[in-house]
Design a protein around this motif. Structure first.
Motif, PDB file in Angstrom:
ATOM      1  N   ASP A  35       0.852  -1.184   0.000  1.00  0.00           N
ATOM      2  CA  ASP A  35       0.000   0.000   0.000  1.00  0.00           C
ATOM      3  C   ASP A  35       0.890   1.238   0.000  1.00  0.00           C
ATOM      4  N   ARG A  37       0.492   4.215   0.938  1.00  0.00           N
ATOM      5  CA  ARG A  37       0.477   4.973   2.201  1.00  0.00           C
ATOM      6  C   ARG A  37       1.359   4.307   3.249  1.00  0.00           C
ATOM      7  N   ALA A  38       1.350   2.982   3.294  1.00  0.00           N
ATOM      8  CA  ALA A  38       2.191   2.265   4.252  1.00  0.00           C
ATOM      9  C   ALA A  38       3.665   2.424   3.894  1.00  0.00           C
ATOM     10  N   GLN A  40       5.003   4.950   2.241  1.00  0.00           N
ATOM     11  CA  GLN A  40       5.381   6.331   2.557  1.00  0.00           C
ATOM     12  C   GLN A  40       5.566   6.528   4.051  1.00  0.00           C
ATOM     13  N   ALA A  41       4.745   5.869   4.848  1.00  0.00           N
ATOM     14  CA  ALA A  41       4.910   5.958   6.303  1.00  0.00           C
ATOM     15  C   ALA A  41       6.230   5.320   6.733  1.00  0.00           C
TER      16      ALA A  41
END
Length: 93
Positions: A35, A37-38, A40-41
């Motif tokens: 994912d 977003r994951a 990037q986190a």
């Protein structure tokens, strides 16, 4: 499924159930791992770890390249390194 075939395959039900659960767990793990977003986190955390001295520059660059590769090609498995190293994308300067 007929009664006879259902009865004959009944002993395999635990195995089929286990395979089904394992398949769904693998699918969910891949979805969460890839994912954007994951990823990037994890990149943000990696930058914080570099700032705090938790990781050195070499480890930072290796992990950053791997994570950036996931953003570029989400189908790539997690353990494989992306193409050429030394990309300036996302690096601090």
């Amino acid at each position: 499924m007929g009664i006879v075939s259902g009865l004959l395959l009944l002993p395999l039900a635990p195995v089929r159930g286990t395979v089904w659960v394992a398949d769904h767990l693998l699918h969910e793990a891949r979805r969460q791992t890839h994912d954007p977003r994951a990823v990037q986190a994890r990149l943000a955390q990696l930058n914080r770890d570099l700032d705090d001295g938790v990781v050195d520059e070499a480890a930072f660059e290796q992990e950053e390249e791997r994570l950036l590769g996931l953003l570029d090609d989400p189908a790539r498995p997690m353990g494989h390194a992306p193409g050429p190293t030394g990309s300036a994308r996302g690096r601090r300067g």
